[in-house]
Design a protein around this motif. Structure first.
Motif, mmCIF file in Angstrom:
data_model
loop_
_atom_site.group_PDB
_atom_site.id
_atom_site.type_symbol
_atom_site.label_atom_id
_atom_site.label_comp_id
_atom_site.label_asym_id
_atom_site.label_seq_id
_atom_site.Cartn_x
_atom_site.Cartn_y
_atom_site.Cartn_z
ATOM 1 N N HIS A 1 -57.615 -7.708 -2.526
ATOM 2 C CA HIS A 1 -56.936 -9.059 -2.093
ATOM 3 C C HIS A 1 -58.169 -9.904 -2.079
ATOM 4 O O HIS A 1 -59.644 -9.615 -1.670
ATOM 5 C CB HIS A 1 -56.796 -8.746 -0.365
ATOM 6 C CG HIS A 1 -55.492 -7.674 -0.296
ATOM 7 N ND1 HIS A 1 -54.855 -7.464 0.672
ATOM 8 C CD2 HIS A 1 -54.729 -6.937 -1.401
ATOM 9 C CE1 HIS A 1 -53.809 -6.882 0.579
ATOM 10 N NE2 HIS A 1 -53.790 -6.422 -0.796
ATOM 11 N N ILE A 2 -58.012 -11.221 -2.486
ATOM 12 C CA ILE A 2 -59.016 -12.548 -2.561
ATOM 13 C C ILE A 2 -58.495 -13.381 -1.480
ATOM 14 O O ILE A 2 -57.458 -13.758 -1.191
ATOM 15 C CB ILE A 2 -58.960 -12.796 -3.903
ATOM 16 C CG1 ILE A 2 -57.938 -13.626 -4.272
ATOM 17 C CG2 ILE A 2 -59.625 -11.604 -4.783
ATOM 18 C CD1 ILE A 2 -58.139 -14.410 -5.661
ATOM 19 N N GLU A 3 -59.679 -14.074 -0.763
ATOM 20 C CA GLU A 3 -59.270 -15.195 0.128
ATOM 21 C C GLU A 3 -59.928 -16.326 -0.544
ATOM 22 O O GLU A 3 -61.145 -16.455 -0.686
ATOM 23 C CB GLU A 3 -59.899 -14.793 1.444
ATOM 24 C CG GLU A 3 -59.603 -16.014 2.334
ATOM 25 C CD GLU A 3 -60.552 -16.051 3.702
ATOM 26 O OE1 GLU A 3 -60.033 -16.676 4.544
ATOM 27 O OE2 GLU A 3 -61.359 -15.081 3.861
ATOM 28 N N VAL A 4 -59.267 -17.183 -1.095
ATOM 29 C CA VAL A 4 -59.314 -18.473 -1.539
ATOM 30 C C VAL A 4 -59.969 -19.475 -0.568
ATOM 31 O O VAL A 4 -59.106 -19.923 0.136
ATOM 32 C CB VAL A 4 -58.673 -19.103 -2.559
ATOM 33 C CG1 VAL A 4 -59.174 -20.396 -3.289
ATOM 34 C CG2 VAL A 4 -58.279 -18.047 -3.614
ATOM 35 N N GLY A 5 -61.303 -20.008 -0.320
ATOM 36 C CA GLY A 5 -61.780 -20.732 0.797
ATOM 37 C C GLY A 5 -62.110 -19.857 1.959
ATOM 38 O O GLY A 5 -61.376 -19.914 3.076
ATOM 39 N N THR A 6 -63.065 -18.990 1.836
ATOM 40 C CA THR A 6 -63.148 -18.087 2.833
ATOM 41 C C THR A 6 -64.032 -18.493 3.880
ATOM 42 O O THR A 6 -64.121 -17.685 5.068
ATOM 43 C CB THR A 6 -64.029 -16.672 2.184
ATOM 44 O OG1 THR A 6 -63.602 -15.513 2.952
ATOM 45 C CG2 THR A 6 -65.674 -17.079 2.065
ATOM 46 N N GLY A 7 -64.722 -19.681 3.688
ATOM 47 C CA GLY A 7 -65.417 -20.238 4.942
ATOM 48 C C GLY A 7 -66.602 -19.521 5.542
ATOM 49 O O GLY A 7 -67.209 -18.848 4.568
ATOM 50 N N LYS A 8 -66.622 -19.184 6.923
ATOM 51 C CA LYS A 8 -67.935 -18.563 7.418
ATOM 52 C C LYS A 8 -67.575 -17.001 7.534
ATOM 53 O O LYS A 8 -68.126 -16.236 8.021
ATOM 54 C CB LYS A 8 -68.077 -19.034 8.639
ATOM 55 C CG LYS A 8 -68.703 -20.592 8.593
ATOM 56 C CD LYS A 8 -69.232 -21.027 9.825
ATOM 57 C CE LYS A 8 -69.697 -22.495 10.002
ATOM 58 N NZ LYS A 8 -70.023 -23.016 11.181
ATOM 59 N N GLY A 9 -66.085 -16.655 7.021
ATOM 60 C CA GLY A 9 -66.139 -15.030 6.702
ATOM 61 C C GLY A 9 -65.340 -14.221 7.763
ATOM 62 O O GLY A 9 -65.327 -13.301 7.906
ATOM 63 N N SER A 10 -64.779 -15.069 8.968
ATOM 64 C CA SER A 10 -64.432 -14.257 10.090
ATOM 65 C C SER A 10 -62.917 -13.631 9.636
ATOM 66 O O SER A 10 -62.867 -12.355 10.128
ATOM 67 C CB SER A 10 -63.957 -15.014 11.264
ATOM 68 O OG SER A 10 -65.114 -15.584 11.847
ATOM 69 N N PHE A 11 -62.204 -14.129 8.913
ATOM 70 C CA PHE A 11 -60.981 -13.673 8.607
ATOM 71 C C PHE A 11 -61.288 -12.383 7.511
ATOM 72 O O PHE A 11 -60.750 -11.281 7.642
ATOM 73 C CB PHE A 11 -60.150 -14.304 7.906
ATOM 74 C CG PHE A 11 -58.839 -14.155 7.067
ATOM 75 C CD1 PHE A 11 -57.903 -13.791 8.066
ATOM 76 C CD2 PHE A 11 -58.860 -13.614 5.720
ATOM 77 C CE1 PHE A 11 -56.603 -13.338 7.516
ATOM 78 C CE2 PHE A 11 -57.758 -13.068 5.410
ATOM 79 C CZ PHE A 11 -56.542 -12.795 6.028
ATOM 80 N N ILE A 12 -62.067 -12.637 6.543
ATOM 81 C CA ILE A 12 -62.026 -11.636 5.544
ATOM 82 C C ILE A 12 -63.129 -10.262 6.116
ATOM 83 O O ILE A 12 -62.714 -9.075 5.798
ATOM 84 C CB ILE A 12 -63.077 -12.005 4.302
ATOM 85 C CG1 ILE A 12 -62.465 -11.212 2.952
ATOM 86 C CG2 ILE A 12 -64.373 -12.137 4.494
ATOM 87 C CD1 ILE A 12 -62.906 -11.855 1.681
ATOM 88 N N THR A 13 -63.972 -10.363 6.991
ATOM 89 C CA THR A 13 -64.815 -9.362 7.413
ATOM 90 C C THR A 13 -63.716 -8.523 8.481
ATOM 91 O O THR A 13 -63.988 -7.260 8.441
ATOM 92 C CB THR A 13 -65.933 -9.822 8.195
ATOM 93 O OG1 THR A 13 -65.590 -10.856 9.238
ATOM 94 C CG2 THR A 13 -66.892 -10.421 7.178
ATOM 95 N N GLY A 14 -63.006 -9.308 9.265
ATOM 96 C CA GLY A 14 -62.123 -8.903 10.185
ATOM 97 C C GLY A 14 -60.879 -7.814 9.486
ATOM 98 O O GLY A 14 -60.531 -6.976 9.811
#
Length: 213
Positions: free
Chosen positions: A42-55
């Protein structure tokens, strides 16, 4: 708000090649080997500071996550979160979303997350919106058959535009929420922006859509 420049960010990213992919074009078609397993990607485009992807990576250890972010001064914060959590199933890439087909082969990705993307409200900037048809084509070219896009925003105009854009592209809408935090939806992982906006009382919009094989 303008992002504070971090001139040391590039060196910081280079220190952790196990998490920050320096030459993603060399990984195209080889992501299973990079992660050492055949779990879905799964990829996140525009991951910012990473709260979502690390969660998400913590909540779903059987899925591999890759965060895409253009600003190295922003993505370095995501890297620090990954390092602290010691997450083996997440990587980050400091690249442009326009170039995704250089980094992923056809059917290599199962899902794309678009969270609180820049709305680019002016009509002349429509092509920059991450749900514009040219971006939808890019995602389609790297996703497996019936691959999905999951999208969240606080911007009603961008949400309405995205509903129309995805529908006109021929995608099937699987889920639509006009007020996510009052919808009873379970398993939501918030981004930094989402937490800030929701605390101010802003409505959060969310959709899930799939490409039709």
């Amino acid at each position: 708000m303008r992002t504070r420049n971090k001139p040391w960010a590039k060196d910081r990213l280079a220190q952790y090649p196990q998490y920050a992919i320096a030459s993603p074009e060399e990984c195209r078609g080889k992501w299973a080997s990079i992660f050492g397993n055949d779990h879905p990607i799964h990829i996140e485009v525009g991951t910012g500071k990473g709260s979502f992807i690390t969660g998400m990576a913590k909540a779903h250890p059987d899925i591999n996550y890759i965060g895409i972010e253009l600003s190295e001064s922003v993505i370095v914060t995501a890297l620090d979160r990954i390092i602290e959590a010691e997450l083996p199933n997440v990587k980050v890439m400091n690249v442009d979303a326009n170039d995704l087909e250089q980094f992923f082969a056809k059917s290599e990705v199962e899902r794309v997350y678009l969270n609180f993307s820049d709305p680019w409200p002016k009509t002349r900037h429509e092509k920059r919106r991450l749900t514009f048809k040219s971006f939808l084509k890019i995602y389609e070219n790297i996703l497996r058959d019936n691959g999905e896009i999951h999208f969240k925003t606080d911007n009603q105009g961008l949400f309405e535009y995205s509903l129309t854009s995805l529908s006109q592209y021929g995608m099937t809408l699987l889920y639509v929420s006009l007020d996510l935090h009052k919808s009873g939806y379970e398993g939501n992982i918030m981004t930094e922006y989402e937490k800030k906006f929701s605390e101010k009382g802003s409505r959060i919009y969310r959709l899930e859509a799939k490409y039709n094989a």
